[in-house]
Design an enzyme around this catalytic site. Structure first.
Site, mmCIF file in Angstrom:
data_model
loop_
_atom_site.group_PDB
_atom_site.id
_atom_site.type_symbol
_atom_site.label_atom_id
_atom_site.label_comp_id
_atom_site.label_asym_id
_atom_site.label_seq_id
_atom_site.Cartn_x
_atom_site.Cartn_y
_atom_site.Cartn_z
ATOM 1 C CD GLU A 40 0.685 2.476 5.908
ATOM 2 O OE1 GLU A 40 1.017 1.573 6.701
ATOM 3 O OE2 GLU A 40 -0.394 3.095 6.005
ATOM 4 C CG ASP A 49 -0.177 0.018 2.529
ATOM 5 O OD1 ASP A 49 1.083 -0.042 2.496
ATOM 6 O OD2 ASP A 49 -0.811 0.104 3.594
ATOM 7 C CE LYS A 52 16.499 32.725 -9.407
ATOM 8 N NZ LYS A 52 16.858 31.319 -9.158
#
Ligand code: R5P
Length: 293
Positions: free
Chosen positions: A37, A35, A190
């Site tokens: 995990e 699943d 930037k």
């Protein structure tokens, strides 16, 4: 001396740090359940000892961050005297301010989470903004990879290298590297659109004829920042254009984007293991641990 623990993804860096310190190594076994995990297990015991966990939180950063928290939490339960998190690439470090109302400052949450699992010390490498660590409850150390990158650049025998920082935030890195290479540096302006994320780099007239340009940043993600500067450097007559950074995330087509901009070499470190990891940060991390353990 502390025990150094790491899982497969940080095996090379973890082992190098442990070897530098002549410390015992512990593997952290891991697997992913169907699943999604994580299952994690220390392969050896460390009661009463200081435990250094080396875990870089590069993509998938959520997964790695959760695993890091689980590991630090469990380390205490399993009897570690102190827990030290070495997180060479600290995920979410760039979201360190609330620029638009309602924004989640993820970096602060990461700090609180590390505090909640009782980390005694966080060692990271070239965090995006050093100031962002000030709010952490945990004691923090920010190690610089720049001297090591500078030594590598020296070995490249570049022609009158000129160090270019793509923005003001990278100027201190450029200054440090330029001082080691005994050369000059500058930074460009930037701007990033806060909604689209698109970046614009202001044009500059630089005298780069017959000189090699080194564009230096903390992170290369999509490569757009570097490509913008590379185009400017090319127009200004640079002979060869090298990009160097601490954290080479190299998302998607980053390498192609930089190549199109005129970059011929990309140099990164092993905070994120990749094909461009030419410099190891292990000696810098080991030095820092020697001072703080
Ligand atoms: C941001 O200011 C960082 O220092 C880097 O310049 C930025 O993360 C690079 O991102 P990208 O490679 O996507 O342009």
């Amino acid at each position: 001396m502390a025990v150094i623990a790491f899982s497969q993804e940080c095996k090379s860096l973890g082992a190098r740090v442990a070897d530098e310190l002549q410390a015992r190594k512990i593997m952290i076994e891991s697997k992913i359940f169907p699943d999604g995990e994580s299952y994690l297990r220390f392969a050896a015991e460390f009661p009463g000892q200081d435990l250094v966990v080396i875990k870089s939180c590069f993509p998938q950063q959520d997964k790695r961050l959760v695993e890091l928290l689980f590991i630090l939490d469990a380390a205490r339960e399993l009897g570690a005297k102190r827990t030290i998190a070495v997180v060479p690439y600290l995920a979410y470090a760039r979201q360190d301010k609330r620029l638009r109302p309602g924004e989640v400052v993820s970096n602060s949450s990461v700090g609180r989470l590390l505090g909640a699992v009782g980390a005694d010390l966080l060692v990271t490498v070239d965090v995006h903004q050093k100031e962002s660590l000030k709010n952490y409850k945990t004691r923090t150390v920010n190690v610089s990879a720049m001297p090591l990158l500078a030594e590598y650049l020296k070995s490249m025998k570049l022609s009158q290298p000129y160090i270019l920082a793509p923005d003001k935030g990278a100027a201190a890195h450029a200054q440090l590297v330029a001082s080691i290479l005994k050369t000059d540096y500058t930074y460009l302006e930037k701007r990033r659109d806060r909604i689209t994320g698109q970046i614009v780099t202001d044009e500059r007239d630089l005298r780069l004829d017959c000189r090699d340009a080194v564009i230096l940043d903390d992170i290369i993600s999509t490569g757009s920042t570097i490509a913008n500067v590379a185009r400017i450097a090319e127009r200004c007559g640079a002979r060869k254009i090298v990009a160097a950074c601490t954290h080479a995330l190299l998302v998607g087509e980053a390498e192609v984007t930089m190549k199109r901009g005129g970059v011929t070499d990309v140099i990164g470190t092993d905070t994120i293991a990749s094909s461009v990891s030419r410099v190891s940060v292990a000696p810098a991390i080991a030095d820092s641990l020697r001072q703080h353990l």
